[in-house]
Design an enzyme around this catalytic site. Structure first.
Site, PDB file in Angstrom:
ATOM      1  N   GLY A  53       0.828  -1.209   0.000  1.00 39.75           N
ATOM      2  CA  GLY A  53       0.000   0.000   0.000  1.00 39.75           C
ATOM      3  C   GLY A  53       0.861   1.258   0.000  1.00 39.75           C
ATOM      4  O   GLY A  53       2.090   1.187   0.092  1.00 39.75           O
ATOM      5  N   ASP A  73       2.738  -4.061  11.431  1.00 41.70           N
ATOM      6  CA  ASP A  73       2.626  -5.328  10.720  1.00 41.70           C
ATOM      7  C   ASP A  73       1.662  -6.183  11.529  1.00 41.70           C
ATOM      8  O   ASP A  73       1.971  -6.584  12.651  1.00 41.70           O
ATOM      9  CB  ASP A  73       4.013  -5.977  10.646  1.00 41.70           C
ATOM     10  N   LEU A  90      -8.402  -6.310   5.996  1.00 38.70           N
ATOM     11  CA  LEU A  90      -8.098  -6.318   4.559  1.00 38.70           C
ATOM     12  C   LEU A  90      -6.612  -6.510   4.281  1.00 38.70           C
ATOM     13  O   LEU A  90      -6.212  -6.617   3.124  1.00 38.70           O
ATOM     14  CB  LEU A  90      -8.556  -5.000   3.899  1.00 38.70           C
ATOM     15  N   LYS A 108       1.860 -15.413   6.057  1.00 39.75           N
ATOM     16  CA  LYS A 108       1.816 -14.959   7.458  1.00 39.75           C
ATOM     17  C   LYS A 108       0.625 -14.053   7.729  1.00 39.75           C
ATOM     18  O   LYS A 108      -0.026 -14.166   8.768  1.00 39.75           O
ATOM     19  CB  LYS A 108       3.112 -14.208   7.811  1.00 39.75           C
ATOM     20  N   TYR A 162      -1.372 -17.454  -1.475  1.00 35.82           N
ATOM     21  CA  TYR A 162      -2.519 -16.555  -1.285  1.00 35.82           C
ATOM     22  C   TYR A 162      -3.791 -17.356  -1.040  1.00 35.82           C
ATOM     23  O   TYR A 162      -4.490 -17.151  -0.041  1.00 35.82           O
ATOM     24  CB  TYR A 162      -2.651 -15.681  -2.528  1.00 35.82           C
ATOM     25  N   LYS A 166      -5.810 -17.584   2.534  1.00 35.34           N
ATOM     26  CA  LYS A 166      -7.183 -17.069   2.697  1.00 35.34           C
ATOM     27  C   LYS A 166      -8.126 -18.175   3.145  1.00 35.34           C
ATOM     28  O   LYS A 166      -9.056 -17.935   3.913  1.00 35.34           O
ATOM     29  CB  LYS A 166      -7.670 -16.459   1.382  1.00 35.34           C
ATOM     30  N   ARG A 203      -2.328  -6.511 -12.186  1.00 33.93           N
ATOM     31  CA  ARG A 203      -3.709  -6.899 -12.460  1.00 33.93           C
ATOM     32  C   ARG A 203      -4.142  -6.326 -13.814  1.00 33.93           C
ATOM     33  O   ARG A 203      -3.622  -5.307 -14.266  1.00 33.93           O
ATOM     34  CB  ARG A 203      -4.622  -6.470 -11.318  1.00 33.93           C
TER      35      ARG A 203
HETATM   36  P1  NAD Z   1      -3.590  -3.883  -1.755  1.00 32.72           P
HETATM   37  O1  NAD Z   1      -2.303  -4.612  -1.937  1.00 32.72           O
HETATM   38  O2  NAD Z   1      -3.785  -2.622  -2.511  1.00 32.72           O
HETATM   39  O3  NAD Z   1      -3.856  -3.598  -0.227  1.00 32.72           O
HETATM   40  C1  NAD Z   1      -3.448  -4.473   0.784  1.00 32.72           C
HETATM   41  C2  NAD Z   1      -2.896  -3.654   1.935  1.00 32.72           C
HETATM   42  O4  NAD Z   1      -2.503  -4.527   2.996  1.00 32.72           O
HETATM   43  C3  NAD Z   1      -1.653  -2.863   1.544  1.00 32.72           C
HETATM   44  O5  NAD Z   1      -1.792  -1.523   1.924  1.00 32.72           O
HETATM   45  C4  NAD Z   1      -0.526  -3.542   2.303  1.00 32.72           C
HETATM   46  O6  NAD Z   1       0.539  -2.674   2.626  1.00 32.72           O
HETATM   47  C5  NAD Z   1      -1.277  -4.056   3.533  1.00 32.72           C
HETATM   48  N1  NAD Z   1      -0.607  -5.158   4.201  1.00 32.72           N
HETATM   49  C6  NAD Z   1      -0.131  -6.305   3.656  1.00 32.72           C
HETATM   50  N2  NAD Z   1       0.431  -7.073   4.606  1.00 32.72           N
HETATM   51  C7  NAD Z   1       0.287  -6.415   5.778  1.00 32.72           C
HETATM   52  C8  NAD Z   1       0.647  -6.691   7.119  1.00 32.72           C
HETATM   53  N3  NAD Z   1       1.279  -7.830   7.467  1.00 32.72           N
HETATM   54  N4  NAD Z   1       0.348  -5.789   8.081  1.00 32.72           N
HETATM   55  C9  NAD Z   1      -0.297  -4.639   7.761  1.00 32.72           C
HETATM   56  N5  NAD Z   1      -0.662  -4.315   6.509  1.00 32.72           N
HETATM   57  C10 NAD Z   1      -0.381  -5.194   5.531  1.00 32.72           C
HETATM   58  O7  NAD Z   1      -4.745  -4.931  -2.116  1.00 32.72           O
HETATM   59  P2  NAD Z   1      -6.301  -4.695  -2.314  1.00 32.72           P
HETATM   60  O8  NAD Z   1      -6.620  -5.002  -3.707  1.00 32.72           O
HETATM   61  O9  NAD Z   1      -6.713  -3.397  -1.735  1.00 32.72           O
HETATM   62  O10 NAD Z   1      -6.891  -5.885  -1.427  1.00 32.72           O
HETATM   63  C11 NAD Z   1      -7.381  -5.652  -0.097  1.00 32.72           C
HETATM   64  C12 NAD Z   1      -7.958  -6.951   0.457  1.00 32.72           C
HETATM   65  O11 NAD Z   1      -9.034  -7.390  -0.354  1.00 32.72           O
HETATM   66  C13 NAD Z   1      -6.949  -8.095   0.502  1.00 32.72           C
HETATM   67  O12 NAD Z   1      -7.127  -8.816   1.697  1.00 32.72           O
HETATM   68  C14 NAD Z   1      -7.326  -8.947  -0.673  1.00 32.72           C
HETATM   69  O13 NAD Z   1      -7.016 -10.310  -0.454  1.00 32.72           O
HETATM   70  C15 NAD Z   1      -8.823  -8.720  -0.763  1.00 32.72           C
HETATM   71  N6  NAD Z   1      -9.300  -8.924  -2.131  1.00 32.72           N
HETATM   72  C16 NAD Z   1      -9.060  -7.996  -3.105  1.00 32.72           C
HETATM   73  C17 NAD Z   1      -9.503  -8.232  -4.403  1.00 32.72           C
HETATM   74  C18 NAD Z   1      -9.295  -7.233  -5.509  1.00 32.72           C
HETATM   75  O14 NAD Z   1      -9.746  -7.483  -6.631  1.00 32.72           O
HETATM   76  N7  NAD Z   1      -8.665  -6.095  -5.278  1.00 32.72           N
HETATM   77  C19 NAD Z   1     -10.160  -9.414  -4.716  1.00 32.72           C
HETATM   78  C20 NAD Z   1     -10.333 -10.355  -3.689  1.00 32.72           C
HETATM   79  C21 NAD Z   1      -9.926 -10.092  -2.414  1.00 32.72           C
END
Ligand code: NAD
Length: 340
Positions: A53, A73, A90, A108, A162, A166, A203
């Site tokens: 992010g 984290d 999320l 993790k 992944y 999940k 993506r």
């Molecule tokens: P993204 O990568 O933009 O956001 C994920 C965020 O999680 C990031 O800001 C990252 O820094 C943070 N993060 C990762 N590991 C971390 C940790 N250990 N501690 C704290 N923060 C952590 O992804 P996104 O597309 O916004 O997805 C958000 C959620 O939605 C995810 O859980 C993803 O699995 C789920 N999801 C998204 C989609 C999609 O199409 N975007 C589809 C299915 C599921």
């Protein structure tokens, strides 16, 4: 942002003057969720370790009185001060490129990160919502995918870091819900797109937009006949809010049942951008699902939710954003590459 709200959405007044913790707040979906919660009068604590992010995604919120941010984290125990009513979990790399770059961190955060976040909800007696994924269905043998389908996942393939994380996160969440340790809900999000996706996150929507805007060939995997169902982020956010406040405890699919092939998507983006890019076919990644389409009967019945944004409108909004932001991202990446 899109102003049309998805039909029949959450009891949004449930969030006024409540406190919500959002893990993954600096990510694509997390930042939109924080914004919407603040609009609804909630106080929001964003938690993120900035693995995938960006703080920039929160730049418009950081001066909001109701918004706090902590760099943590969540795979390590973490604390949030004061009362909390909702915990939206999320945090997780979400694009195939990102979880291939961070395989162990992905496992993790699905495992320890979900446990730590559930324990936070338990201690605070907050409603917990897990952002799970359509990837739990793997390369599905049932189409479209209803929640009762258990999936076809390769447990040792490259995507397993992944998918299986999940699936484990869902098992943990169900365990807390069944035992009464936390009131927990699960949504399975299908492909979501919109402003704030990174140009380089791999993506299809941002990749095709970046290629179309720069005139590079648009790289379509395989013969482009594999399908995805794309949901605009504003619709997904309303689904998250509806699920968090619903009584229904089983996992619920959130996605747009309008299914298109990757070749159609490439052509749509090429037309919208008026681009001269050619289409180039490249090898399919390992375990790439051939079809993806949500059965959203449960979301309709139990959450009163369905997406309302037409693909072309959502793509236009994403494109407007990308036209402003992708050149800056490219310049920053070039600077990083040329740094000694
Ligand atoms: P993204 O990568 O933009 O956001 C994920 C965020 O999680 C990031 O800001 C990252 O820094 C943070 N993060 C990762 N590991 C971390 C940790 N250990 N501690 C704290 N923060 C952590 O992804 P996104 O597309 O916004 O997805 C958000 C959620 O939605 C995810 O859980 C993803 O699995 C789920 N999801 C998204 C989609 C999609 O199409 N975007 C589809 C299915 C599921």
């Amino acid at each position: 942002m899109n102003t049309a709200q998805p039909r029949g959405t959450a009891a949004t007044s449930a969030f006024a003057r409540r406190t919500a913790v959002v893990t993954g707040a600096a990510g694509f979906i997390g930042s939109h969720l924080c914004e919407r919660l603040l609009d609804l009068g909630a106080k929001v604590v964003g938690v993120d370790n900035l693995l995938t992010g960006r703080l920039e995604n929160l730049s418009s919120l950081r001066s909001s009185e109701g918004f706090g941010f902590q760099t943590d984290d969540v795979s390590r125990p973490f604390a949030v001060a004061g009362p909390v009513d909702f915990v939206f979990h999320l945090a997780s790399p979400a694009s195939p490129l990102d979880y291939a770059r961070h395989p162990l961190a992905t496992l993790k955060v699905g495992a320890m990160g979900t446990l730590n976040t559930l324990e936070l909800a338990e201690v605070k007696r907050a409603r917990f919502l897990l952002a799970s994924t359509s990837e739990v269905y793997g390369d599905p043998l049932v189409h479209p995918q209803p929640e009762r389908y258990w999936g076809n996942v390769n447990p040792v393939g490259p995507r397993s870091v992944y998918d299986e994380a999940k699936r484990y996160a869902e098992a943990l969440t169900s365990c807390f819900q069944r035992s009464g340790d936390a009131s927990a809900r699960i949504v399975r999000i299908f492909n979501t797109y919109g402003p704030r996706m990174r140009a380089d996150d791999g993506r299809a929507v941002p990749a095709f937009i970046r290629q179309a805007l720069t005139g590079e060939p648009i790289t379509v995997a395989g013969d482009g006949s594999q399908t995805r169902s794309l949901c605009f982020v504003a619709d997904t956010i309303e689904g998250l809010l509806a699920a968090a406040t619903a009584e229904h405890t089983d996992p619920v699919n959130l996605g747009n049942p309008h299914e298109i092939t990757m070749l159609q998507l490439a052509e749509e983006i090429r037309a919208l951008t008026d681009s001269s890019s050619t289409i180039m076919f490249v090898p399919l990644p390992a375990d790439d699902p051939k079809r993806r389409c949500p059965d959203i009967a449960s979301a309709r019945a139990h959450l009163g939710w369905e997406p309302t944004t037409h693909l072309r409108d959502g793509l236009r909004q994403t494109l407007d954003w990308a036209e402003q932001h992708f050149p800056r991202e490219a310049a920053a990446a070039a600077t990083r590459r040329s740094a000694p």
